[in-house]
Design a protein around this motif. Structure first.
Motif, PDB file in Angstrom:
ATOM      1  N   THR A 189       0.843  -1.192   0.000  1.00 37.67           N
ATOM      2  CA  THR A 189       0.000   0.000   0.000  1.00 37.67           C
ATOM      3  C   THR A 189       0.879   1.242   0.000  1.00 37.67           C
ATOM      4  N   ARG A 190       0.338   2.361  -0.519  1.00 38.76           N
ATOM      5  CA  ARG A 190       1.161   3.558  -0.710  1.00 38.76           C
ATOM      6  C   ARG A 190       0.608   4.789   0.005  1.00 38.76           C
ATOM      7  N   SER A 191      -0.458   4.623   0.794  1.00 39.66           N
ATOM      8  CA  SER A 191      -1.059   5.801   1.437  1.00 39.66           C
ATOM      9  C   SER A 191      -0.102   6.472   2.408  1.00 39.66           C
ATOM     10  N   SER A 192       0.767   5.672   3.035  1.00 41.46           N
ATOM     11  CA  SER A 192       1.707   6.211   4.015  1.00 41.46           C
ATOM     12  C   SER A 192       3.128   5.894   3.598  1.00 41.46           C
ATOM     13  N   ASP A 193       4.040   6.807   3.929  1.00 42.23           N
ATOM     14  CA  ASP A 193       5.462   6.617   3.622  1.00 42.23           C
ATOM     15  C   ASP A 193       6.150   5.754   4.673  1.00 42.23           C
ATOM     16  N   THR A 194       5.510   5.610   5.839  1.00 42.15           N
ATOM     17  CA  THR A 194       6.172   4.920   6.954  1.00 42.15           C
ATOM     18  C   THR A 194       5.396   3.699   7.445  1.00 42.15           C
ATOM     19  N   TYR A 195       4.183   3.464   6.900  1.00 48.10           N
ATOM     20  CA  TYR A 195       3.353   2.351   7.364  1.00 48.10           C
ATOM     21  C   TYR A 195       2.724   1.703   6.140  1.00 48.10           C
ATOM     22  N   VAL A 196       3.102   0.440   5.839  1.00 48.27           N
ATOM     23  CA  VAL A 196       2.609  -0.224   4.633  1.00 48.27           C
ATOM     24  C   VAL A 196       2.099  -1.619   4.971  1.00 48.27           C
ATOM     25  N   PHE A 197       1.211  -2.113   4.117  1.00 43.09           N
ATOM     26  CA  PHE A 197       0.735  -3.491   4.188  1.00 43.09           C
ATOM     27  C   PHE A 197       1.079  -4.171   2.871  1.00 43.09           C
ATOM     28  N   LYS A 198       1.507  -5.437   2.936  1.00 42.05           N
ATOM     29  CA  LYS A 198       1.817  -6.199   1.738  1.00 42.05           C
ATOM     30  C   LYS A 198       1.341  -7.634   1.909  1.00 42.05           C
TER      31      LYS A 198
END
Length: 815
Positions: free
Chosen positions: A561-570
């Protein structure tokens, strides 16, 4: 709390034991079938009313999907009547019942004079207990007026819907959601998110199946929620219109229209809505290196969502002859959304000195189109309950998402994702009665899905990044199932034994890397459902089922995911299914004006699928990554209690309490990633400790009739705190209020509904690992105030008579 719940169980079982030992009169069983006079179609939920001519005691029962009924009563003389909404009441006169008796086939004719006084929405919610499920009729629930399917599910006992829309059953989020007994485009590619676009007024009832029999899919380790949509049952043209407005901005119009003749039945559900959905999130991260603080960051996120949605379903049931019908349905949904997520991130040194600040804004437009064609053939081969059902279904789903991301007001990324899915379904079910009390069911189902997803990340010039998270996948999942089950009733004891076999073939190809995963497996799923009726008001059930959880495509897709620069889900392409063995012991009793439903349950799961958090070092610093993994085994057990109490005509009270405890084994896992700074492959190992935790949730609902016939409904829900392997979650408290007034001679209703009165429906969680400590807060939707107007034509209010709580008929859906 444990002592209280155990005491309640003890009192309940003692009460039933005392009542069953006091019986003096012998017991008899009354059976028969109720059909519509002209079409000879079975009438489900027709009511049998038995009045003892000596004591004036009234008992009764309701018919199943085949129109069959089986009622246990004490010997004696009874005045017997048969009732069904919109039909003439039929009096069968007095019967002296001294032994088991069959009333044969009873024909009911529609009542043209009272047709305009029929309401398809029951005056109050009722609960029906079947051998393998509980049925909650939505009824006149004001707190969901102007709402959607998620609001309906959140009001069903045993079910919770969290701040993000995830549905859980008894605290377990692996729930299989069906529409009219089948997978549906209504659920869509986005899972439970799509339920927010289905109007609540389109739903008639919800089946909660915690111990599914073999006729149901094995998918869903917690069980199955089957949403039944409204279809008119009375002849002529009838329906309702609903208009809703709200704050934050909400405008919705929906209709349920039905036209029925002797030869065909035309039905439709239409709805259009515009909605703004403000939300917010807050994250506080403390990053560690060898136990020493490395840096800190705070992220505040604001959501500004605008959504336009149209849902339409149109169908026609054509009666080929007295015993068979053909039903075709078309469903279409078009959902346009524009979401703006604004993230303000501040990074600090261990001394709390500012290092950098970033304002990251993601502006996303989304266009979802779903279309589904369904065809059903039903043949009631004979009057004994022999039946053949064939279902065909084809659906196409497409989601197009475009997102521009700016950093400090400068365009930084241009993202796009196109996901397309095609689903085909064939299902054949055959029911063969064996005598009056037994039946055999056989069936086959093929469920085929082909899905592609192309996710592209580009810089401000439309070029790939050096560290390119873009990917495209080709996903196929083909499931072939066969089942057989046999059920019977011996005096007061009922049983249903089944076996289901499912062959699964899953192919996943990551097109940009060439990675390919091919997994296929055949598994057997036995089911056992037992029931015993102590009396007309007391029964005991015991169920066992083996279930599985297949990872969805978004669990497997390795994009970030790209909504946050510091918190992602994959996603994780290596996930395997979770297998669960479930046991459920249920007891139902009714004492005077109090109805009590209680359950003890236990589940053992292997290869548990759970999200795990970790830290990766990248060119912009530490990144919090969340990903699903297969953990070790889990034991889960709990207790559930649901009560209904009507102290007076003007007051109706109900409550649900669920307590569960779970233990997950310790687990070590290794992960690797490429450091974009120097290109090195980084491999690290994390250890997850054993988890031995518990949680609970409670729901209270009251409905009070005020002066001037104003209805006041209050619903209070609390979901207790819970620990997991990497942290904990705080409790959630939600209060909903509603006021309703019938107008225009009861042809219309006006409802004011306040959802989340105190604006506290927020997920608050903590994560603690060797590399990070964090606190996160998330609120998907802020408090909503809605005013709804419903107008019914050719319908007025008429209170349905409640059937008994236990239904263990010897045929059809009674099992």
């Amino acid at each position: 709390m444990k002592k209280i719940t155990l005491l309640i169980l003890l009192i309940s079982f003692t009460a039933v034991a005392q009542r069953t030992t006091k019986g003096i009169a012998s017991k008899i069983t009354l059976t028969g079938k109720v059909l519509e006079t002209n079409s000879k179609q079975p009438l489900e939920y027709a009511t049998l009313v038995l009045t003892n001519t000596n004591t004036q005691q009234i008992i009764g029962g309701v018919t199943d999907a085949n129109g069959s009924f089986s009622i246990d009563a004490s010997s004696g003389t009874y005045d017997i009547k048969v009732e069904f909404i919109g039909f003439k009441t039929k009096s069968l006169g007095n019967h002296n019942l001294t032994e088991n008796k069959s009333l044969g086939t009873i024909l009911l004719s529609e009542d043209a004079e009272t047709l305009e006084e029929v309401e398809v929405i029951a005056e109050k919610s009722t609960v029906e207990i079947r051998l393998d499920k509980k049925i909650y009729n939505v009824g006149k629930d004001m707190t969901v007026k102007g709402g959607n399917a998620s609001d309906v599910l959140d009001n069903v006992p045993s079910v919770n819907v969290d701040a993000e829309g995830a549905v859980s059953l008894r605290g377990n989020e692996n729930v299989r959601i069906l529409i009219d007994g089948k997978p549906s485009a209504l659920v869509g590619l986005s899972g439970t998110d799509a339920l927010r676009n289905l109007p609540a007024d389109a739903i008639e009832k919800v089946e909660v199946i915690t111990s599914p029999s073999a006729r149901y899919d094995a998918e869903g380790t917690a069980g199955i929620l089957n949403i039944i949509l409204r279809k008119g049952k009375v002849r002529g043209f009838n329906g309702s219109l609903n208009f809703s407005v709200g704050n934050p901005d909400l405008y919705r119009i929906s209709s349920n229209l039905n036209y029925r003749t002797k030869k065909f039945n035309i039905f439709s559900n239409l709805g259009y809505s515009y909605r703004k959905g403000p939300g917010n999130a807050f994250s506080d991260f403390t990053y560690l290196t060898d136990g020493v603080i490395d840096s800190l960051s705070i992220e505040k996120r604001e959501y500004d969502r605008k959504n336009k949605s149209f849902n339409g379903s149109f169908g026609m049931e054509y009666y080929l002859n007295d015993k068979s019908s053909l039903t075709g349905t078309v469903f279409y949904r078009n959902n346009d959304g524009k979401d703006i997520a604004t993230n303000n991130t501040d990074v600090f040194s261990p001394a709390n000195d500012p290092i950098r600040s970033l304002k990251r804004v993601e502006t996303e437009t989304e266009d979802d189109i779903d279309i589904q064609y369904s065809l059903n053939y039903t043949n009631n081969i004979d009057d004994k309950g022999q039946k053949l059902i064939i279902d065909l279904q084809y659906s196409e789903n497409e989601e197009d998402e475009l997102a521009d991301i700016t950093n400090n007001n400068i365009l930084a990324e241009q993202n796009s994702q196109v996901t397309k899915s095609k689903n085909r379904l064939l299902q054949i079910d055959y029911v063969l009665p064996l005598g009056e009390k037994s039946q055999l069911e056989l069936g086959h189902k093929a469920d085929l899905q082909d899905l592609t997803s192309d996710f592209r990340v580009r810089d401000e010039n439309g070029q790939p990044f050096d560290f390119d998270p873009s990917n495209a996948i080709d996903f196929k999942q083909y499931i072939y199932a066969y089942y057989a089950q046999y059920g019977s009733k011996i005096d007061k004891f009922s049983y249903l034994l089944g076996l289901r076999a499912e062959y699964t073939d899953v192919d996943l190809e990551v097109l940009n890397t060439g990675e390919f995963s091919d997994k296929n497996y055949t598994e057997w799923f036995p089911t056992v459902n037992l029931g015993y009726e102590f009396s007309e008001t007391d029964n005991l059930t015991l169920g066992y089922a083996r279930r599985l959880r297949r990872p969805r495509h978004w669990f497997l897709n390795p994009f970030e995911t790209r909504s946050s620069d510091t918190y992602v889900f994959k996603g994780n392409p290596d996930l395997n299914p979770t297998y669960t063995s479930s046991f459920d012991l249920g007891y139902t009793t009714r004492v005077s004006k109090v109805t009590l439903n209680s359950s003890l349950y236990y589940q053992f799961s292997t290869d548990l699928i759970r999200p795990v958090s970790r830290i990766e070092t990248r060119d912009k610093g530490n990144v919090f990554v969340r990903q699903f993994l297969n953990l070790n085994d889990e034991d889960r057990y709990g207790f559930e209690l649901t009560t209904n109490y009507n102290p007076a005509k003007w007051a109706r009270l109900s409550a649900t309490f669920n307590y569960f405890k779970f233990r997950t084994d310790a687990f070590d896992y290794t992960y690797s990633y490429t450091n974009p700074i120097n290109g090195d492959l980084v491999t690290e190992t994390e250890s997850l400790p054993e988890v031995n935790s518990s949680s609970w949730f409670a729901r209270f609902n009251s409905r009070i009739t005020l002066p001037a016939k104003i209805e006041w409904q209050t619903r209070i829900m609390y979901r207790g705190p819970q620990d997991d392997a990497q942290g904990s979650r705080e409790g959630i408290f939600v209060t909903n209020l509603a006021f309703s007034k019938d107008i225009f001679k009861d042809k219309a209703s006006l409802v004011l509904n306040v959802s989340d009165l105190f604006n506290e429906r927020k997920r608050k969680s903590y994560t603690n690992t060797a590399r990070v400590m964090s606190y996160q807060e998330f609120q998907w939707r802020e408090r909503q105030i809605t005013l709804s107007f419903t107008y019914r034509f050719n319908q007025k209010k008429k209170r349905e008579r409640s059937g008994r709580n236990g239904d263990f008929d010897g045929g059809g859906e009674g099992f």
